[in-house]
Design a protein around this motif. Structure first.
Motif, PDB file in Angstrom:
ATOM      1  N   ILE A   1     -34.588 -55.303 -29.035  1.00 26.34           N
ATOM      2  CA  ILE A   1     -33.942 -55.584 -30.310  1.00 26.34           C
ATOM      3  C   ILE A   1     -34.530 -54.759 -31.443  1.00 26.34           C
ATOM      4  O   ILE A   1     -35.681 -54.342 -31.397  1.00 26.34           O
ATOM      5  N   MET A   2     -33.702 -54.491 -32.450  1.00 20.43           N
ATOM      6  CA  MET A   2     -34.144 -53.758 -33.627  1.00 20.43           C
ATOM      7  C   MET A   2     -34.000 -54.667 -34.840  1.00 20.43           C
ATOM      8  O   MET A   2     -32.995 -54.621 -35.536  1.00 20.43           O
ATOM      9  N   ASP A   3     -34.979 -55.494 -35.075  1.00 21.72           N
ATOM     10  CA  ASP A   3     -34.904 -56.296 -36.294  1.00 21.72           C
ATOM     11  C   ASP A   3     -35.590 -55.520 -37.421  1.00 21.72           C
ATOM     12  O   ASP A   3     -36.126 -54.428 -37.201  1.00 21.72           O
ATOM     13  N   THR A   4     -35.552 -56.075 -38.609  1.00 19.78           N
ATOM     14  CA  THR A   4     -36.060 -55.354 -39.766  1.00 19.78           C
ATOM     15  C   THR A   4     -37.541 -55.030 -39.615  1.00 19.78           C
ATOM     16  O   THR A   4     -37.971 -53.907 -39.887  1.00 19.78           O
ATOM     17  N   GLY A   5     -38.315 -56.010 -39.142  1.00 22.19           N
ATOM     18  CA  GLY A   5     -39.755 -55.803 -39.009  1.00 22.19           C
ATOM     19  C   GLY A   5     -40.073 -54.723 -37.995  1.00 22.19           C
ATOM     20  O   GLY A   5     -40.873 -53.816 -38.253  1.00 22.19           O
TER      21      GLY A   5
ATOM     22  N   VAL B   1     -26.202 -53.734 -27.699  1.00 22.28           N
ATOM     23  CA  VAL B   1     -25.272 -54.113 -28.765  1.00 22.28           C
ATOM     24  C   VAL B   1     -25.742 -53.450 -30.050  1.00 22.28           C
ATOM     25  O   VAL B   1     -26.889 -53.616 -30.455  1.00 22.28           O
ATOM     26  N   MET B   2     -24.872 -52.671 -30.673  1.00 19.64           N
ATOM     27  CA  MET B   2     -25.248 -52.017 -31.924  1.00 19.64           C
ATOM     28  C   MET B   2     -24.384 -52.595 -33.050  1.00 19.64           C
ATOM     29  O   MET B   2     -23.212 -52.269 -33.179  1.00 19.64           O
ATOM     30  N   ASP B   3     -24.992 -53.436 -33.861  1.00 20.03           N
ATOM     31  CA  ASP B   3     -24.258 -53.946 -35.019  1.00 20.03           C
ATOM     32  C   ASP B   3     -24.559 -53.038 -36.208  1.00 20.03           C
ATOM     33  O   ASP B   3     -25.304 -52.070 -36.082  1.00 20.03           O
ATOM     34  N   THR B   4     -23.977 -53.321 -37.368  1.00 20.68           N
ATOM     35  CA  THR B   4     -24.166 -52.405 -38.502  1.00 20.68           C
ATOM     36  C   THR B   4     -25.633 -52.380 -38.943  1.00 20.68           C
ATOM     37  O   THR B   4     -26.131 -51.355 -39.391  1.00 20.68           O
ATOM     38  N   GLY B   5     -26.328 -53.526 -38.785  1.00 21.70           N
ATOM     39  CA  GLY B   5     -27.735 -53.582 -39.179  1.00 21.70           C
ATOM     40  C   GLY B   5     -28.569 -52.631 -38.328  1.00 21.70           C
ATOM     41  O   GLY B   5     -29.402 -51.869 -38.843  1.00 21.70           O
ATOM     42  N   THR B   6     -28.335 -52.654 -37.015  1.00 19.53           N
ATOM     43  CA  THR B   6     -29.083 -51.778 -36.112  1.00 19.53           C
ATOM     44  C   THR B   6     -28.728 -50.311 -36.369  1.00 19.53           C
ATOM     45  O   THR B   6     -29.610 -49.450 -36.431  1.00 19.53           O
TER      46      THR B   6
ATOM     47  N   ASP C   1     -27.771 -49.036 -39.091  1.00 22.55           N
ATOM     48  CA  ASP C   1     -28.419 -48.672 -40.353  1.00 22.55           C
ATOM     49  C   ASP C   1     -29.881 -48.288 -40.144  1.00 22.55           C
ATOM     50  O   ASP C   1     -30.374 -47.328 -40.737  1.00 22.55           O
ATOM     51  N   HIS C   2     -30.575 -49.041 -39.264  1.00 24.17           N
ATOM     52  CA  HIS C   2     -31.979 -48.721 -39.015  1.00 24.17           C
ATOM     53  C   HIS C   2     -32.120 -47.306 -38.447  1.00 24.17           C
ATOM     54  O   HIS C   2     -33.012 -46.561 -38.829  1.00 24.17           O
TER      55      HIS C   2
ATOM     56  N   ARG D   1     -31.385 -44.624 -41.138  1.00 25.21           N
ATOM     57  CA  ARG D   1     -32.528 -44.480 -42.057  1.00 25.21           C
ATOM     58  C   ARG D   1     -33.698 -43.768 -41.391  1.00 25.21           C
ATOM     59  O   ARG D   1     -34.377 -42.939 -42.003  1.00 25.21           O
TER      60      ARG D   1
ATOM     61  N   VAL E   1     -18.158 -47.793 -38.330  1.00 25.08           N
ATOM     62  CA  VAL E   1     -19.385 -47.414 -39.028  1.00 25.08           C
ATOM     63  C   VAL E   1     -19.483 -45.888 -39.100  1.00 25.08           C
ATOM     64  O   VAL E   1     -19.221 -45.193 -38.128  1.00 25.08           O
TER      65      VAL E   1
ATOM     66  N   ASP F   1     -34.275 -62.940 -39.537  1.00 28.02           N
ATOM     67  CA  ASP F   1     -33.548 -61.764 -39.063  1.00 28.02           C
ATOM     68  C   ASP F   1     -33.382 -61.741 -37.546  1.00 28.02           C
ATOM     69  O   ASP F   1     -32.327 -61.375 -37.027  1.00 28.02           O
TER      70      ASP F   1
ATOM     71  N   ARG G   1     -30.346 -63.038 -35.395  1.00 26.15           N
ATOM     72  CA  ARG G   1     -29.184 -62.203 -35.105  1.00 26.15           C
ATOM     73  C   ARG G   1     -29.051 -61.950 -33.608  1.00 26.15           C
ATOM     74  O   ARG G   1     -27.955 -61.928 -33.064  1.00 26.15           O
ATOM     75  N   PHE G   2     -30.194 -61.749 -32.947  1.00 26.73           N
ATOM     76  CA  PHE G   2     -30.150 -61.346 -31.550  1.00 26.73           C
ATOM     77  C   PHE G   2     -29.873 -62.521 -30.626  1.00 26.73           C
ATOM     78  O   PHE G   2     -29.202 -62.363 -29.617  1.00 26.73           O
TER      79      PHE G   2
ATOM     80  N   ILE H   1     -18.760 -57.640 -26.234  1.00 21.72           N
ATOM     81  CA  ILE H   1     -19.769 -56.994 -27.083  1.00 21.72           C
ATOM     82  C   ILE H   1     -19.281 -56.983 -28.537  1.00 21.72           C
ATOM     83  O   ILE H   1     -20.045 -57.227 -29.471  1.00 21.72           O
TER      84      ILE H   1
ATOM     85  N   ILE I   1     -20.882 -58.535 -31.903  1.00 22.82           N
ATOM     86  CA  ILE I   1     -21.123 -57.833 -33.172  1.00 22.82           C
ATOM     87  C   ILE I   1     -20.571 -58.639 -34.346  1.00 22.82           C
ATOM     88  O   ILE I   1     -21.236 -58.781 -35.375  1.00 22.82           O
TER      89      ILE I   1
ATOM     90  N   GLU J   1     -22.837 -59.809 -37.404  1.00 19.53           N
ATOM     91  CA  GLU J   1     -22.594 -59.452 -38.812  1.00 19.53           C
ATOM     92  C   GLU J   1     -22.531 -60.705 -39.681  1.00 19.53           C
ATOM     93  O   GLU J   1     -23.068 -60.738 -40.787  1.00 19.53           O
TER      94      GLU J   1
ATOM     95  N   ILE K   1     -25.603 -51.344 -44.387  1.00 21.96           N
ATOM     96  CA  ILE K   1     -24.735 -50.295 -44.899  1.00 21.96           C
ATOM     97  C   ILE K   1     -23.521 -50.880 -45.602  1.00 21.96           C
ATOM     98  O   ILE K   1     -22.557 -50.189 -45.873  1.00 21.96           O
TER      99      ILE K   1
END
Lengths: 226, 158
Positions: free
Chosen positions: A120-124, A154-159, A161-162, A165, A195, B24, B27-28, B49, B53, B57, B124
């Motif tokens: 997972i790619m969370d903010t931290g 799964v790639m959501d907009t948050g991921t 975005d990471h 950036r 996206v 955060d 989310r997962f 999937i 998403i 979101e 974004i």
């Protein structure tokens, strides 16, 4: 409740002034004790020395039993709380350990770093990874960083975005940054969710990217478009 | 495609998962639950999937705008539309002033988000836009303590 007990006690005890004032004193004791209980102090008990048949004797016994059971509950509650706190701190420590373990940055070729991303790619985690990657780019004087996302499902907009950036930050250090290992589902969902990943260079696989970067063949990179 | 303020379709719920949303990483877990439920409801892998998403979101938005709350994912069956999945995100935030504006990419309900705010808010600003594109209907409803945002995706899109 107090007046009832007072009335009952009048029935069973000779009504004279001394008795009445004694009953008042005992009720005051009960109230004081209940005030202690209300503030969370379960250490005191009533000690009236009256038979159970006496209404106040029965009352004091009942109150003492209630305090015993409350004290027991409080004790158990404190134990549960401590257990829970210990578990929470274990989870925190493990999360920190996972974070450290999960940002391996390898120099796969001279001047080429690879950061495989699993899970997972969370903010931290994203902040930690970016930090580690930027340091590695500087310390190893890398000209290219490959972020491999084969492990992302799964790639959501948050991921997304990471990654955007991360790639921007690497480019600001004068190195190239490419994404590899995007699976067909992610490619489709990125397009379906609309996206804009313009500016993020992708290669189909780590192998393609490496061949391209080392000038030993490989396909030209693609820049993801909307 | 129906959009905007209003109740979601009133249909029977078959399978249901509810996840609390406080941080955060939630989310997962929401993604995982939503994907599992969608697959159980007969959605093919890609659609499952995409439902994950949508749920993800809406979860991010609970944290960005609604403080905390919960996300409920349900398998539904509509006599006319057939099977589907509904995702509902409950939060404690204020109601939308302009839901249509919030659905636009690069905007929230107050209009386009400035470059300086982008740097701080993260993301974004296309979350609800993605929800709109990946679902067949979405909207919101005021709740006693906050609001709920819902999205429905039918097995047969149209």
């Amino acid at each position: 409740m107090c007046p009832d007990i007072f009335m009952e006690s009048q029935d069973s005890v000779q009504p004279n002034e001394e008795k009445v004032s004694e009953v008042y004193d005992k009720i005051a004791d009960v109230l004081m004790l209940l005030a202690d209980v209300a503030t969370g102090d379960f250490s005191n008990r009533l000690d009236f020395d009256l038979p159970d048949t006496h209404p106040l004797g029965a009352l004091s016994k009942g109150v003492n039993e209630m305090i015993d059971s409350l004290a027991g509950e409080q004790q158990r509650g404190a134990e549960y709380r401590q257990e829970l706190e210990e578990k929470l701190s274990t989870i925190e420590r493990q999360q920190a350990a996972i974070r450290e373990l999960s940002t391996p940055i390898m120099e796969v070729w001279e001047g080429i770093l690879c950061l495989p991303i699993v899970g997972i790619m969370d903010t931290g985690r994203s902040a930690d990874m970016t930090d580690a990657l930027l340091r590695a780019v500087v310390s190893s004087r890398a000209r290219c960083a490959i972020i491999d996302i084969t492990g992302i499902e799964v790639m959501d907009t948050g991921t997304a975005d990471h990654f955007i950036r991360m790639a921007k930050a690497v480019r600001l250090l004068g190195a190239e940054c490419v994404l590899t290992g995007m699976n067909p589902q992610i490619a489709q969902t990125v397009v379906h969710m609309g996206v804009n990943m313009e500016g993020v260079v992708t290669h189909r696989s780590l192998r393609d990217a490496l061949q391209y970067m080392t000038g030993t063949g490989g396909r030209r990179p693609a820049t993801a478009q909307r | 495609m129906s959009l905007g303020k209003g109740a979601p379709p009133a249909v029977a719920s078959l399978d249901r998962v509810s996840c609390p949303v406080e941080r955060d990483t939630d989310r997962f877990s929401v993604q995982h639950e939503a994907r599992g439920l969608a697959e159980r409801a007969g959605f093919p892998r890609l659609a499952a999937i995409e439902i994950a998403i949508v749920a993800s979101e809406l979860t991010s938005n609970v944290l960005k705008y609604g403080v905390r709350g919960s996300v409920v994912v349900e398998a539904i069956d509509d006599p006319a539309r057939g099977p589907g999945v509904k995702v509902t995100a409950f939060d404690e935030g204020p109601p939308f002033t302009d839901f249509d504006q919030a659905l636009s990419d690069g905007s929230d309900e107050n209009g386009p988000i400035s470059v300086s705010r982008f740097a701080n808010r993260g993301g974004i600003a296309s979350g609800l836009g993605a929800v709109r594109r990946l679902s067949d209907a979405c909207g919101w409803t005021p709740e006693p303590r906050g609001k709920s945002v819902w999205a429905v995706r039918w097995l047969r899109r149209g």
